[in-house]
Write an enzyme that holds these catalytic residues in place. Structure first.
Site, PDB file in Angstrom:
ATOM      1  N   GLY A 212       0.803  -1.213   0.000  1.00  0.00           N
ATOM      2  CA  GLY A 212       0.000   0.000   0.000  1.00  0.00           C
ATOM      3  C   GLY A 212       0.835   1.261   0.000  1.00  0.00           C
ATOM      4  CG  ASN A 213      -1.010   5.228   0.291  1.00  0.00           C
ATOM      5  OD1 ASN A 213      -0.736   5.797  -0.747  1.00  0.00           O
ATOM      6  ND2 ASN A 213      -2.253   5.030   0.681  1.00  0.00           N
TER       7      ASN A 213
ATOM      8  CG  ASP B 211      -8.215   0.548   3.941  1.00  0.00           C
ATOM      9  OD1 ASP B 211      -8.974  -0.405   4.197  1.00  0.00           O
ATOM     10  OD2 ASP B 211      -7.446   1.056   4.789  1.00  0.00           O
TER      11      ASP B 211
ATOM     12  CE1 TYR C  82      -6.167  -9.398  11.649  1.00  0.00           C
ATOM     13  CE2 TYR C  82      -7.856  -9.218  13.339  1.00  0.00           C
ATOM     14  CZ  TYR C  82      -6.601  -8.893  12.858  1.00  0.00           C
ATOM     15  OH  TYR C  82      -5.793  -8.056  13.576  1.00  0.00           O
TER      16      TYR C  82
END
Length: 503
Positions: free
Chosen positions: A240-241, A271, A422
């Site tokens: 991710g980021n 997300d 989860y």
């Protein structure tokens, strides 16, 4: 840019921040100059920027399997088929796709993304992804490594599998998996895993990551030392980021040392919070799994007297999962996301509306993103291994607040709280994500062989593109509260304005 600022153009979650560039819109040439800056902004870093590298004809062909001519040491210029037979195998290096496709008439239009006060149409072009006719590595000499970082996400195995298959198609024989994220580059107890077709053939049938994953890692210098010592030529990083920022640092260090290493990212986050992209892999699957949790909450709530189903979904700073799952289910009465402030108390607060729902409908379903309402909590001032702030638990807090509110009112309420976190992130990719993962994995390899480094890939307006990592890591992508999609969600839930200014 003439009288324009020399600073690079940056993108926010919802629109270009042109006003920060001090653009003189009275200049008749502002649009031309602006487009030149855009072109420079989205220029892709290439090995030839710092190295004297020469291209060679590509070994990737739809007419041969597994780069067989390279494996047999045949002259690749001596192909049975002529160039005219292969003219459609490749994407031209000058191909571009539009980043934005809506021409807004006014800044007041819902979701408007305007550069100037008149909403002038400006074409914003980015590089089209795909195989190039010329490559900058000899496949038989390439040593490639794949690493998965951060939390789990549906589709990790699909991407690993497609990277392997596409490397094999080019003729690469040395393909390794780095175990448990960046840790695998420096931990002596985690040697790299030599991958084979048998290892990856069926991994798309299950969730998780074949290679394991973890957060955090060694210093950039230590990781690049390992890449250099292991003589790795291509590094494929899924994350991710935060992982993208780490990958960009690795890319810069490799350039500084003038290493012929291609560092390629594949954006991974359920997300859906990476800038400029329609969606990231795993998001569709996460929404589908979240919808099932919402359906369960609906059944529980409507099977109880004054039942309230409360579902907490993932979304640290972006509420895309909560918004889309609420829309998909059609059963949510209240959707709360990080981008839209709300208050629980007061006549126009969430709890008052919840009481109204119980009195009028007899039951209610609430969906809240994990990053929503953090200002209402006494969250600990802690960071996780990825450097993210540790969030307070809005789900448990909200559940307790609901119980206290209805107890004080003397109204029976049966709260059913579900946290499927989860379960959402560990499932196998659905069909939509499997296709996205397949294309992203293939394009990652195409980008590496084309000589690019410090890039990521994604889907923009339904087309697959290459993007500089630097342009997607400024800030997480967020839901625009003025967008049509959020308005559609509000129409579906029927919820009023819970903002503090309205209470």
């Amino acid at each position: 840019m003439g009288r324009h600022s020399s600073r690079k153009i940056r993108f926010s979650a919802c629109r270009i921040v042109a006003e920060k560039l001090d653009i003189d819109f009275s200049d008749p040439d502002w649009k031309t100059e602006y487009q030149k800056d855009l072109e420079n902004t989205f220029n892709l870093p290439h090995l030839k920027d710092v190295l004297d590298v020469k291209p060679r004809p590509s070994t990737f062909s739809l007419m041969h399997r597994d780069g067989s001519r390279w494996l047999r040491n045949e002259n690749v210029t001596d192909r049975a088929e002529g160039p005219e037979d292969r003219k459609n195998d490749y994407v031209d290096i000058d191909d571009r796709t539009l980043l934005k496709v809506i021409k807004y008439a006014s800044p007041t239009s819902a979701g408007a993304e305007c550069i100037d006060p008149n909403c002038t149409w400006v074409e914003q072009w980015v590089h089209r992804a795909g195989p190039r006719k010329e490559i900058y590595f000899e496949p038989t000499k390439v040593k490639a490594a794949i690493v998965t970082c951060g939390g789990l996400c549906p589709g990790l195995n699909d991407v690993i599998r497609q990277i392997f298959f596409t490397l094999e198609r080019y003729g690469v024989q040395k393909i390794f998996g780095v175990r448990y994220g960046f840790r695998g580059f420096f931990d002596p107890e985690l040697p790299m895993k030599k991958l084979s077709r048998e290892h990856v053939q069926d991994i798309n049938l299950e969730g998780g990551s074949l290679l394991g994953t973890s957060r955090g890692g060694a210093s950039t210098s230590d990781i690049v030392d390992s890449i250099e010592a292991k003589e790795i030529d291509m590094v494929f990083i899924l994350g991710g980021n935060g992982t993208h920022a780490g990958a960009n640092a690795i890319h810069n260090e490799c350039r500084k040392r003038k290493m012929k290493v291609s560092v390629i990212c594949v954006p991974k986050t359920i997300d859906n919070d990476i800038l400029l992209m329609d969606k990231t892999f795993g998001f569709d699957t996460a929404v589908e799994a979240a919808q099932r949790a919402i359906n369960s909450a609906y059944i529980e709530a409507h099977s109880a007297y004054h039942g309230i189903g409360l579902v907490k979904l993932m979304g640290r700073s972006s509420g895309f999962i909560a918004m889309h799952a609420s829309l998909a289910s059609g059963q949510v009465d209240i959707c709360l996301i990080p981008e839209v402030p709300f208050t629980l108390d007061g006549p126009n607060g969430v709890l008052s509306h919840l009481e109204h729902l119980i009195r009028t409908k007899g039951a209610a379903v609430v969906c809240v993103a994990e990053g929503a309402g953090q200002e209402l909590l006494a969250a600990p001032d802690l960071k996780d291994l990825s450097g993210n702030a540790v969030l307070g638990d809005i789900g448990v807090h909200f559940k307790n607040q609901i119980k206290s509110y209805f107890n004080e009112k003397g109204i029976h309420a049966d709260v059913k709280y579900i946290d499927p976190t989860y379960m959402v992130r560990s499932v196998r990719a659905n069909a939509s994500d499997a296709i996205l993962c397949t294309v992203l994995g293939q394009n990652a390899v195409h980008g590496a062989f084309a000589g690019y480094s410090g890039i990521t890939m994604g889907i923009c307006n339904t087309h697959y593109v290459f993007l500089p990592i630097t342009e997607v890591i400024h800030t997480p992508r967020a839901v625009n509260p003025n967008s049509r999609m959020w308005h559609r969600c509000l129409t579906s839930t029927g919820q009023p304005d819970f903002s503090p200014r309205n209470c």
